[in-house]
Design a protein around this motif. Structure first.
Motif, PDB file in Angstrom:
ATOM      1  N   SER A   3     141.279 157.564 -30.482  1.00  0.00           N
ATOM      2  CA  SER A   3     140.944 156.326 -29.651  1.00  0.00           C
ATOM      3  C   SER A   3     142.234 155.523 -29.363  1.00  0.00           C
ATOM      4  N   LEU A   4     142.536 155.165 -27.956  1.00  0.00           N
ATOM      5  CA  LEU A   4     143.476 154.232 -27.697  1.00  0.00           C
ATOM      6  C   LEU A   4     142.919 153.403 -26.682  1.00  0.00           C
ATOM      7  N   GLY A   5     143.192 151.890 -27.135  1.00  0.00           N
ATOM      8  CA  GLY A   5     142.750 150.979 -26.182  1.00  0.00           C
ATOM      9  C   GLY A   5     143.497 149.659 -25.874  1.00  0.00           C
ATOM     10  N   HIS A   6     143.740 149.474 -24.550  1.00  0.00           N
ATOM     11  CA  HIS A   6     144.706 148.385 -24.152  1.00  0.00           C
ATOM     12  C   HIS A   6     143.786 147.306 -23.873  1.00  0.00           C
ATOM     13  N   TRP A   7     143.860 145.967 -24.129  1.00  0.00           N
ATOM     14  CA  TRP A   7     143.297 144.885 -23.490  1.00  0.00           C
ATOM     15  C   TRP A   7     144.190 143.916 -23.186  1.00  0.00           C
ATOM     16  N   VAL A   8     144.158 143.569 -21.678  1.00  0.00           N
ATOM     17  CA  VAL A   8     144.925 142.551 -21.023  1.00  0.00           C
ATOM     18  C   VAL A   8     144.193 141.212 -20.558  1.00  0.00           C
ATOM     19  N   THR A   9     144.728 140.042 -20.712  1.00  0.00           N
ATOM     20  CA  THR A   9     144.075 139.008 -19.932  1.00  0.00           C
ATOM     21  C   THR A   9     145.262 138.532 -19.248  1.00  0.00           C
ATOM     22  N   LEU A  10     144.893 138.016 -17.911  1.00  0.00           N
ATOM     23  CA  LEU A  10     145.884 137.608 -16.942  1.00  0.00           C
ATOM     24  C   LEU A  10     145.593 136.097 -16.709  1.00  0.00           C
ATOM     25  N   GLU A  11     146.682 135.180 -16.453  1.00  0.00           N
ATOM     26  CA  GLU A  11     146.415 133.857 -16.322  1.00  0.00           C
ATOM     27  C   GLU A  11     147.578 133.481 -15.271  1.00  0.00           C
ATOM     28  N   ASN A  12     147.243 132.804 -14.248  1.00  0.00           N
ATOM     29  CA  ASN A  12     148.161 132.312 -13.243  1.00  0.00           C
ATOM     30  C   ASN A  12     149.232 133.476 -12.590  1.00  0.00           C
ATOM     31  N   GLY A  13     148.434 134.830 -12.792  1.00  0.00           N
ATOM     32  CA  GLY A  13     149.295 135.931 -12.146  1.00  0.00           C
ATOM     33  C   GLY A  13     150.099 136.424 -13.161  1.00  0.00           C
ATOM     34  N   MET A  14     150.119 135.993 -14.377  1.00  0.00           N
ATOM     35  CA  MET A  14     151.118 136.651 -15.562  1.00  0.00           C
ATOM     36  C   MET A  14     150.051 136.946 -16.836  1.00  0.00           C
ATOM     37  N   ILE A  15     150.691 138.022 -17.556  1.00  0.00           N
ATOM     38  CA  ILE A  15     150.178 138.271 -18.545  1.00  0.00           C
ATOM     39  C   ILE A  15     150.043 137.345 -19.727  1.00  0.00           C
ATOM     40  N   LYS A  16     148.765 136.848 -19.954  1.00  0.00           N
ATOM     41  CA  LYS A  16     148.516 135.727 -20.980  1.00  0.00           C
ATOM     42  C   LYS A  16     148.549 136.334 -22.246  1.00  0.00           C
ATOM     43  N   ASN A  17     147.978 137.611 -22.632  1.00  0.00           N
ATOM     44  CA  ASN A  17     147.655 138.067 -23.757  1.00  0.00           C
ATOM     45  C   ASN A  17     147.611 139.769 -23.688  1.00  0.00           C
ATOM     46  N   TYR A  18     148.076 140.306 -24.573  1.00  0.00           N
ATOM     47  CA  TYR A  18     147.964 142.068 -24.420  1.00  0.00           C
ATOM     48  C   TYR A  18     147.861 142.493 -25.757  1.00  0.00           C
ATOM     49  N   GLN A  19     146.742 143.183 -26.138  1.00  0.00           N
ATOM     50  CA  GLN A  19     146.569 143.698 -27.463  1.00  0.00           C
ATOM     51  C   GLN A  19     146.378 145.183 -27.336  1.00  0.00           C
ATOM     52  N   ILE A  20     146.979 146.148 -28.271  1.00  0.00           N
ATOM     53  CA  ILE A  20     146.882 147.499 -28.335  1.00  0.00           C
ATOM     54  C   ILE A  20     146.339 147.903 -29.548  1.00  0.00           C
ATOM     55  N   ILE A  21     145.246 148.863 -29.755  1.00  0.00           N
ATOM     56  CA  ILE A  21     144.858 149.779 -30.793  1.00  0.00           C
ATOM     57  C   ILE A  21     145.096 151.019 -30.391  1.00  0.00           C
ATOM     58  N   ALA A  22     145.935 151.556 -31.570  1.00  0.00           N
ATOM     59  CA  ALA A  22     146.357 153.166 -31.319  1.00  0.00           C
ATOM     60  C   ALA A  22     145.601 153.854 -32.459  1.00  0.00           C
ATOM     61  N   PRO A  23     145.621 155.303 -32.250  1.00  0.00           N
ATOM     62  CA  PRO A  23     144.613 155.947 -33.125  1.00  0.00           C
ATOM     63  C   PRO A  23     145.007 155.851 -34.435  1.00  0.00           C
ATOM     64  N   THR A  24     146.269 155.706 -34.684  1.00  0.00           N
ATOM     65  CA  THR A  24     146.783 155.684 -35.991  1.00  0.00           C
ATOM     66  C   THR A  24     146.484 154.508 -36.622  1.00  0.00           C
ATOM     67  N   THR A  25     146.367 153.288 -35.897  1.00  0.00           N
ATOM     68  CA  THR A  25     145.991 152.056 -36.430  1.00  0.00           C
ATOM     69  C   THR A  25     144.660 152.123 -36.873  1.00  0.00           C
ATOM     70  N   TRP A  26     143.758 152.743 -36.333  1.00  0.00           N
ATOM     71  CA  TRP A  26     142.329 152.992 -37.039  1.00  0.00           C
ATOM     72  C   TRP A  26     142.390 153.912 -38.167  1.00  0.00           C
ATOM     73  N   ASN A  27     143.109 154.902 -38.134  1.00  0.00           N
ATOM     74  CA  ASN A  27     142.880 155.991 -39.333  1.00  0.00           C
ATOM     75  C   ASN A  27     143.952 155.411 -40.488  1.00  0.00           C
ATOM     76  N   PHE A  28     145.042 154.800 -40.070  1.00  0.00           N
ATOM     77  CA  PHE A  28     145.936 154.449 -41.252  1.00  0.00           C
ATOM     78  C   PHE A  28     145.827 152.837 -41.637  1.00  0.00           C
ATOM     79  N   SER A  29     144.720 152.216 -41.234  1.00  0.00           N
ATOM     80  CA  SER A  29     144.615 150.755 -41.332  1.00  0.00           C
ATOM     81  C   SER A  29     144.828 150.282 -42.700  1.00  0.00           C
ATOM     82  N   PRO A  30     145.312 149.303 -43.231  1.00  0.00           N
ATOM     83  CA  PRO A  30     144.995 148.546 -44.631  1.00  0.00           C
ATOM     84  C   PRO A  30     143.645 148.314 -44.881  1.00  0.00           C
TER      85      PRO A  30
END
Length: 483
Positions: free
Chosen positions: A410-437
């Motif tokens: 499972s791969l997820g991209h989450w993005v927030t726009l403000e004033n026409g620009m990227i305010k926040n961008y977050q990614i959770i990749a598959p290995t982030t799930w499987n190899f997390s601390p």
């Protein structure tokens, strides 16, 4: 009790280190470290929204299409774009082309060469495994690499180039397919299917896909000599080494679903806990940074996520965050996809032995048998006379999520726009799930749990083949893990 550092790992995309605490020649505790911070999430802040289509594919050179699709879907979610059928078909084909190439690469180039190691020289199957799978020198490489390269010609027809194509867009695909190109797609798919049927499986894909239990799989494997196909070779070796007793983790699975077409996904979205399938509450996803080199923070949903690196966290041992679903550790990947999709063979494998080294590999190879015929159907359904992409102006404000299944999960991209620009961008990749601390509740990640109780070779603990098998059964892509 002793402690040993395992790594860096070869035949792994990116950097990986694992600290093992051992007792009585077994792993008593594991801590998985992603030692390379990359910072793509931070790079994207302040950029124009469509810049994400250029930046995110460069997260990884072997699964760049997955990142493109994640970014495109996140932006499409904001703009509420509807994708024409041709755009859906071609996006599915491009994503499946990359995913299936990755599954094939993992089996032949990353996983199977471990059975050609000197540690196994005393096994009766060693001479055959060494001749077939030894890195660089094995006969399998001579057959697989040309077949893989030819299969990836689909990418040139559908997306222009690979990696880092720009053809995937929020509204579909930017490269239309001509009638003669559609014929070429079908020819390439037919040739790759023939390679799989003759070399990997030694049988029709439909027959492999119809195997519905461990007993049927065993019966199928015994119908011909164990050296008659590479799947039979794996099953023979796996039984000899009892790989189904290695690497059991949470038996809790998650999938975002994959390959949507007209509102229905070829692989379902959902969860599978124990033996119960359930709906996926995306809102219950959080990221914990208690054991990562990140500025202290409470667990947050990724749409409100923060990526503030620091070396001041005394509890940290990885750059990786710890994603959780409803505060639970979940495993992602082919075995999760197929359990949630209700595949009877995978469900039977999990019911009897859980997710382990053996069942993860079987699930990956099964997915090849399931997806390639579907790719042929998608290619036939392309109508060159119809549109491939819709366009719309992005709003200046908004939030969106792009969720899909890459080869590794499972791969997820989450993005927030403000004033026409990227305010926040977050990614959770598959290995982030499987190899997390660990998280704040001290729950180990999926691989950390899977490594517990793994037997060690007394003479080469740091290079234990059992540890290698468990780690590689997850097919880690470390360069996708930390942003």
């Amino acid at each position: 009790m002793s402690k040993v550092l395992v790594g860096p790992f070869n035949r792994v995309e990116g950097d990986l280190e694992i600290t093992l605490e051992t007792a009585d020649n077994r792993v008593s505790e594991a801590r998985v470290n992603s030692p390379l911070y990359r910072g793509f999430e931070t790079m994207l802040v302040g950029k124009a929204p469509y810049d994400a289509m250029v930046y995110t594919p460069r997260i990884c050179g072997i699964c760049s299409v997955s990142q493109s699709v994640g970014a495109a879907r996140a932006l499409a979610d904001i703009s509420k774009l509807e994708i024409p059928e041709n755009g859906q078909l071609c996006t599915n084909l491009v994503l499946a082309n990359e995913n299936m190439a990755d599954l094939l690469t993992h089996f032949y180039l990353f996983f199977m060469p471990d059975f050609a190691r000197e540690s196994y020289r005393g096994q009766p199957w060693f001479t055959s495994a060494e001749a077939r799978f030894k890195a660089v020198k094995g006969t399998a490489h001579q057959e697989v690499l040309p077949a893989r390269a030819k299969f990836l010609n689909l990418m040139g027809i559908l997306a222009g180039k690979w990696p880092h194509s720009l053809s995937i867009q929020p509204g579909g695909t930017a490269k239309p397919i001509e009638p003669q190109e559609r014929i070429r797609l079908l020819t390439l798919l037919g040739e790759f299917r023939s390679f799989l049927e003759q070399t990997l499986f030694g049988d029709d894909l439909e027959r492999i896909a119809e195997i519905s239990s461990t007993e049927q799989l065993q019966q199928w494997s015994e119908e011909a000599d164990w050296q008659s196909s590479d799947l039979r070779r794996f099953l023979h070796i796996s039984q000899s080494l009892a790989l189904d007793t290695l690497g059991r983790a949470t038996d809790q699975f998650m999938s975002y679903g994959n390959y949507p077409l007209d509102g229905t996904a070829f692989f379902k979205r959902g969860t599978y806990f124990g033996d119960q399938a359930g709906d996926l509450a995306v809102s219950s996803i959080t990221e914990d940074v208690s054991h990562g080199w990140m500025e202290s923070d409470t667990p947050r949903h990724p749409i409100r996520g923060r990526t503030v690196p620091t070396l001041q966290n005394e509890e940290a041992y990885s750059w990786c965050k710890a994603p959780r679903l409803g505060n639970q550790v979940v495993e992602v990947g082919a075995i999760a996809r197929q359990a949630i999709n209700g595949n009877p063979l995978v469900m039977d494998l999990i019911a009897k032995q859980g997710a382990n080294v053996h069942s993860r590999i079987v699930a990956r190879l099964l997915e090849l048998a399931l997806v390639i015929p579907q790719m042929q159907r998608w290619a036939k359904a392309i109508d060159p006379s119809e549109p491939f992409c819709n366009t719309a102006k992005l709003p200046k404000e908004g939030e969106g999520a792009g969720l899909l299944e890459a080869a590794r999960g499972s791969l997820g991209h989450w993005v927030t726009l403000e004033n026409g620009m990227i305010k926040n961008y977050q990614i959770i990749a598959p290995t982030t799930w499987n190899f997390s601390p660990r998280d704040a509740n001290q729950q180990p990640g999926a691989l950390e749990q899977a490594l517990e109780n793994t037997p060690l070779d007394s003479e080469e603990t740091a290079q234990s083949v059992a540890v290698q098998h468990v780690v590689r059964s997850f097919d880690p892509c470390m360069v996708c893990t930390v942003h």
